[in-house]
Design a protein around this motif. Structure first.
Motif, PDB file in Angstrom:
ATOM      1  N   ASP A 160      -4.963 -11.358  -4.404  1.00  0.00           N
ATOM      2  CA  ASP A 160      -5.175 -10.327  -5.701  1.00  0.00           C
ATOM      3  C   ASP A 160      -3.886  -9.761  -6.404  1.00  0.00           C
ATOM      4  OD1 ASP A 160      -7.958 -10.101  -5.234  1.00  0.00           O
ATOM      5  OD2 ASP A 160      -7.428  -8.773  -3.588  1.00  0.00           O
ATOM      6  N   ARG A 161      -3.116 -10.963  -6.635  1.00  0.00           N
ATOM      7  CA  ARG A 161      -1.840 -10.827  -7.308  1.00  0.00           C
ATOM      8  C   ARG A 161      -2.101 -11.231  -8.944  1.00  0.00           C
ATOM      9  NH1 ARG A 161       1.617  -7.105  -5.130  1.00  0.00           N
ATOM     10  NH2 ARG A 161       2.023  -7.725  -2.908  1.00  0.00           N
ATOM     11  N   LEU A 162      -3.287 -11.979  -9.266  1.00  0.00           N
ATOM     12  CA  LEU A 162      -3.636 -12.566 -10.270  1.00  0.00           C
ATOM     13  C   LEU A 162      -5.072 -12.476 -10.505  1.00  0.00           C
ATOM     14  CD1 LEU A 162      -2.584 -13.987 -12.841  1.00  0.00           C
ATOM     15  CD2 LEU A 162      -2.509 -16.139 -11.616  1.00  0.00           C
ATOM     16  N   ASP A 163      -5.494 -12.411 -11.755  1.00  0.00           N
ATOM     17  CA  ASP A 163      -6.782 -12.643 -12.056  1.00  0.00           C
ATOM     18  C   ASP A 163      -7.043 -13.076 -13.296  1.00  0.00           C
ATOM     19  OD1 ASP A 163      -7.184 -10.562 -14.109  1.00  0.00           O
ATOM     20  OD2 ASP A 163      -7.074  -9.106 -12.375  1.00  0.00           O
ATOM     21  N   PRO A 164      -8.514 -13.789 -13.941  1.00  0.00           N
ATOM     22  CA  PRO A 164      -8.549 -14.469 -14.971  1.00  0.00           C
ATOM     23  C   PRO A 164      -8.202 -13.467 -16.200  1.00  0.00           C
ATOM     24  CG  PRO A 164     -10.338 -14.716 -13.600  1.00  0.00           C
ATOM     25  CD  PRO A 164      -9.496 -14.049 -12.831  1.00  0.00           C
ATOM     26  N   ASP A 165      -8.668 -12.102 -16.217  1.00  0.00           N
ATOM     27  CA  ASP A 165      -8.248 -11.340 -17.395  1.00  0.00           C
ATOM     28  C   ASP A 165      -6.855 -11.155 -17.620  1.00  0.00           C
ATOM     29  OD1 ASP A 165     -10.978 -11.263 -17.709  1.00  0.00           O
ATOM     30  OD2 ASP A 165     -11.091  -9.123 -16.782  1.00  0.00           O
ATOM     31  N   ARG A 166      -6.028 -10.833 -16.369  1.00  0.00           N
ATOM     32  CA  ARG A 166      -4.639 -10.638 -16.447  1.00  0.00           C
ATOM     33  C   ARG A 166      -3.954 -11.913 -17.221  1.00  0.00           C
ATOM     34  NH1 ARG A 166      -3.196  -7.775 -11.223  1.00  0.00           N
ATOM     35  NH2 ARG A 166      -4.661  -9.238 -10.269  1.00  0.00           N
ATOM     36  N   LEU A 167      -4.020 -13.158 -16.566  1.00  0.00           N
ATOM     37  CA  LEU A 167      -3.623 -14.262 -16.958  1.00  0.00           C
ATOM     38  C   LEU A 167      -3.849 -14.583 -18.290  1.00  0.00           C
ATOM     39  CD1 LEU A 167      -2.055 -16.714 -16.359  1.00  0.00           C
ATOM     40  CD2 LEU A 167      -4.180 -17.865 -15.216  1.00  0.00           C
ATOM     41  N   ALA A 168      -5.165 -14.478 -18.771  1.00  0.00           N
ATOM     42  CA  ALA A 168      -5.447 -14.719 -20.021  1.00  0.00           C
ATOM     43  C   ALA A 168      -4.766 -13.952 -21.034  1.00  0.00           C
ATOM     44  CB  ALA A 168      -6.922 -14.378 -20.214  1.00  0.00           C
ATOM     45  N   ARG A 206      -1.738 -23.084 -20.109  1.00  0.00           N
ATOM     46  CA  ARG A 206      -2.910 -22.836 -20.613  1.00  0.00           C
ATOM     47  C   ARG A 206      -3.964 -23.910 -20.119  1.00  0.00           C
ATOM     48  NH1 ARG A 206      -0.421 -21.188 -26.367  1.00  0.00           N
ATOM     49  NH2 ARG A 206      -0.449 -18.954 -25.978  1.00  0.00           N
ATOM     50  N   ALA A 207      -3.302 -25.075 -19.739  1.00  0.00           N
ATOM     51  CA  ALA A 207      -4.036 -26.155 -19.507  1.00  0.00           C
ATOM     52  C   ALA A 207      -4.828 -25.916 -17.984  1.00  0.00           C
ATOM     53  CB  ALA A 207      -3.536 -27.409 -19.576  1.00  0.00           C
ATOM     54  N   CYS A 208      -3.760 -25.412 -17.216  1.00  0.00           N
ATOM     55  CA  CYS A 208      -4.043 -25.211 -15.687  1.00  0.00           C
ATOM     56  C   CYS A 208      -4.947 -23.985 -15.330  1.00  0.00           C
ATOM     57  CB  CYS A 208      -2.762 -25.195 -14.974  1.00  0.00           C
ATOM     58  SG  CYS A 208      -2.056 -26.885 -14.825  1.00  0.00           S
ATOM     59  N   ALA A 209      -4.779 -22.886 -16.213  1.00  0.00           N
ATOM     60  CA  ALA A 209      -5.508 -21.669 -16.031  1.00  0.00           C
ATOM     61  C   ALA A 209      -7.047 -21.592 -15.627  1.00  0.00           C
ATOM     62  CB  ALA A 209      -5.332 -20.767 -17.249  1.00  0.00           C
ATOM     63  N   GLU A 216       5.577  -4.471  -8.310  1.00  0.00           N
ATOM     64  CA  GLU A 216       6.322  -4.260  -6.878  1.00  0.00           C
ATOM     65  C   GLU A 216       5.750  -4.877  -5.803  1.00  0.00           C
ATOM     66  OE1 GLU A 216       7.695  -0.173  -4.963  1.00  0.00           O
ATOM     67  OE2 GLU A 216       8.514  -0.462  -6.912  1.00  0.00           O
ATOM     68  N   VAL A 217       6.647  -5.434  -5.137  1.00  0.00           N
ATOM     69  CA  VAL A 217       6.138  -5.946  -3.576  1.00  0.00           C
ATOM     70  C   VAL A 217       7.107  -5.424  -2.537  1.00  0.00           C
ATOM     71  CG1 VAL A 217       5.931  -7.831  -2.299  1.00  0.00           C
ATOM     72  CG2 VAL A 217       5.302  -8.109  -4.729  1.00  0.00           C
ATOM     73  N   ASP A 218       6.418  -4.613  -1.592  1.00  0.00           N
ATOM     74  CA  ASP A 218       7.428  -4.207  -0.632  1.00  0.00           C
ATOM     75  C   ASP A 218       8.544  -3.362  -1.092  1.00  0.00           C
ATOM     76  OD1 ASP A 218       5.268  -4.820   1.170  1.00  0.00           O
ATOM     77  OD2 ASP A 218       6.454  -6.801   1.547  1.00  0.00           O
ATOM     78  N   GLY A 219       8.622  -2.639  -2.192  1.00  0.00           N
ATOM     79  CA  GLY A 219       9.908  -2.039  -2.542  1.00  0.00           C
ATOM     80  C   GLY A 219      10.774  -2.767  -3.513  1.00  0.00           C
ATOM     81  N   VAL A 220      10.197  -4.087  -4.021  1.00  0.00           N
ATOM     82  CA  VAL A 220      11.044  -4.977  -4.633  1.00  0.00           C
ATOM     83  C   VAL A 220      10.527  -5.198  -5.903  1.00  0.00           C
ATOM     84  CG1 VAL A 220      12.223  -7.223  -4.730  1.00  0.00           C
ATOM     85  CG2 VAL A 220      12.070  -6.366  -2.575  1.00  0.00           C
ATOM     86  N   ARG A 221      11.029  -5.019  -6.875  1.00  0.00           N
ATOM     87  CA  ARG A 221      10.709  -5.142  -8.389  1.00  0.00           C
ATOM     88  C   ARG A 221      10.395  -6.734  -8.773  1.00  0.00           C
ATOM     89  NH1 ARG A 221      10.419  -1.760 -12.546  1.00  0.00           N
ATOM     90  NH2 ARG A 221      11.975  -3.063 -13.830  1.00  0.00           N
ATOM     91  N   VAL A 222       9.400  -7.196  -9.043  1.00  0.00           N
ATOM     92  CA  VAL A 222       9.378  -8.793  -9.480  1.00  0.00           C
ATOM     93  C   VAL A 222       8.303  -8.949 -10.769  1.00  0.00           C
ATOM     94  CG1 VAL A 222       9.571  -9.342  -6.934  1.00  0.00           C
ATOM     95  CG2 VAL A 222       7.147  -8.977  -7.774  1.00  0.00           C
ATOM     96  N   THR A 223       8.462  -9.937 -10.956  1.00  0.00           N
ATOM     97  CA  THR A 223       7.486 -10.225 -12.247  1.00  0.00           C
ATOM     98  C   THR A 223       6.194 -10.097 -11.700  1.00  0.00           C
ATOM     99  OG1 THR A 223       8.057 -12.682 -11.919  1.00  0.00           O
ATOM    100  CG2 THR A 223       9.160 -11.602 -13.655  1.00  0.00           C
ATOM    101  N   SER A 224       5.143 -10.053 -12.587  1.00  0.00           N
ATOM    102  CA  SER A 224       3.780  -9.870 -12.207  1.00  0.00           C
ATOM    103  C   SER A 224       3.464 -11.393 -11.971  1.00  0.00           C
ATOM    104  CB  SER A 224       3.056  -9.296 -13.393  1.00  0.00           C
ATOM    105  OG  SER A 224       3.120 -10.156 -14.554  1.00  0.00           O
ATOM    106  N   GLY A 225       2.339 -11.647 -11.279  1.00  0.00           N
ATOM    107  CA  GLY A 225       1.755 -12.689 -11.105  1.00  0.00           C
ATOM    108  C   GLY A 225       1.458 -13.614 -12.194  1.00  0.00           C
ATOM    109  N   ALA A 226       1.074 -12.974 -13.255  1.00  0.00           N
ATOM    110  CA  ALA A 226       0.680 -13.728 -14.473  1.00  0.00           C
ATOM    111  C   ALA A 226       1.952 -14.179 -15.136  1.00  0.00           C
ATOM    112  CB  ALA A 226      -0.128 -12.821 -15.786  1.00  0.00           C
ATOM    113  N   GLN A 227       2.876 -13.467 -15.143  1.00  0.00           N
ATOM    114  CA  GLN A 227       4.351 -13.664 -15.713  1.00  0.00           C
ATOM    115  C   GLN A 227       4.908 -14.670 -14.753  1.00  0.00           C
ATOM    116  OE1 GLN A 227       5.947 -12.537 -18.774  1.00  0.00           O
ATOM    117  NE2 GLN A 227       7.162 -14.530 -18.298  1.00  0.00           N
TER     118      GLN A 227
END
Length: 307
Positions: free
Chosen positions: A163-171, A187-190, A127-138
């Protein structure tokens, strides 16, 4: 002609506060709150069938999403470039909103919306400012299907930085992605993502250099004086060869920033550093950036490894 008595343009005054409505509302909601047809027509900017944004509300992407959320089915979230911008990615505001809905959920066709159907886990939604969105990883995975690698890295860098994404969440997300469209590029860009990149231009330049046959540059390279004190940080650089790369955006034309830049470049030169400066016209492709950096490295003693 005397215009002193000409009528002044009518000023649109919002009436939503008087009846307890938000900055966006549906026709049914406005009428139930007591607004007349004429009041709705005067106050509301029509977004779609039966949906209005008050003239008092800023038509930002956030407000548009909040408005459309009122008429979307339960479980719908905003995704793609819409989610990316709300999460802080360096992309232009999309002309149409991307909506992601669970499989089997029906969303009436609207020209203002781009609809995608997908099953998502709870961790794929935020959620961003009350709006539901796909996560950083998604969102990163979704954009991998359409963005070129350099731009995808710039988006990933920005999500890391915010801080919307980190290596663990993306992996974790990429591990269960299966064979969805774009997953190979994602996967190549991560592994190339970097929290230290401060802007889209820095991300693009870094990607082009990493993607070339040159040594990988160091982000935010520290330039030290003879007393080993850090005097400046270059956007990118090569410590072993004392080469720094700087992107000069519009903010560098401001008087105070210009004065600071003069001091920075003088200090780096005094200690033997070579500074390569790039601007917006160098961002159309990698050739100029890579070749100038190559010449600088060669001038400082670097040689490409033998084949």
């Amino acid at each position: 002609m005397d215009t002193s008595s000409a009528a002044a343009p009518a000023v649109r005054v919002s009436v939503v506060d008087d009846v307890g409505l938000d900055g966006s509302y549906t026709w049914a909601g406005a009428r139930a709150a007591g607004l007349s047809r004429r009041q709705v027509e005067r106050d509301g900017r029509r977004l779609g069938h039966g949906l209005y944004l008050s003239c008092a509300a800023e038509p930002s992407l956030r407000e548009l999403c909040r408005a459309w959320a009122q008429v979307l089915p339960t479980g719908a979230v905003f995704g793609g470039s819409t989610a990316a911008v709300l999460l802080g990615a360096p992309l232009a505001q999309p002309s149409r909103l991307t909506v992601v809905v669970p499989s089997g959920v029906v969303v009436p066709a609207r020209p203002q919306l781009v609809r995608h159907e997908r099953c998502m886990a709870d961790e794929d939604v935020t959620e961003v400012d009350g709006v539901r969105v796909t996560s950083g990883a998604q969102t990163f995975l979704d954009l991998a299907a359409s963005l070129p690698p350099a731009e995808l890295v710039a988006v990933g860098d920005a999500l890391y930085r915010r801080d919307r994404l980190d290596p663990d969440r993306l992996a974790e997300r990429l591990a269960r992605a299966g064979r969805v469209r774009g997953v190979v590029r994602a996967r190549a860009c991560a592994p190339l993502l970097c929290r230290e990149a401060m802007s889209r231009p820095e991300s693009l330049v870094r990607f082009w250099l990493v993607d070339s046959d040159l040594p990988d540059p160091e982000p935010q390279v520290a330039v030290v004086d003879r007393w080993d004190r850090v005097v400046v940080h270059g956007d990118l650089g090569y410590r072993d060869w004392k080469i720094a790369l700087e992107y000069e955006g519009r903010q560098h034309a401001e008087p105070e920033q210009f004065r600071r830049d003069v001091d920075r470049y003088s200090l780096t030169a005094l200690d033997g550093w070579l500074v390569l400066r790039f601007a917006d016209h160098h961002l159309t492709g990698p050739r100029t950036v890579v070749e100038r950096t190559r010449r600088a490295l060669v001038s400082r003693g670097w040689r490409p490894p033998p084949n």
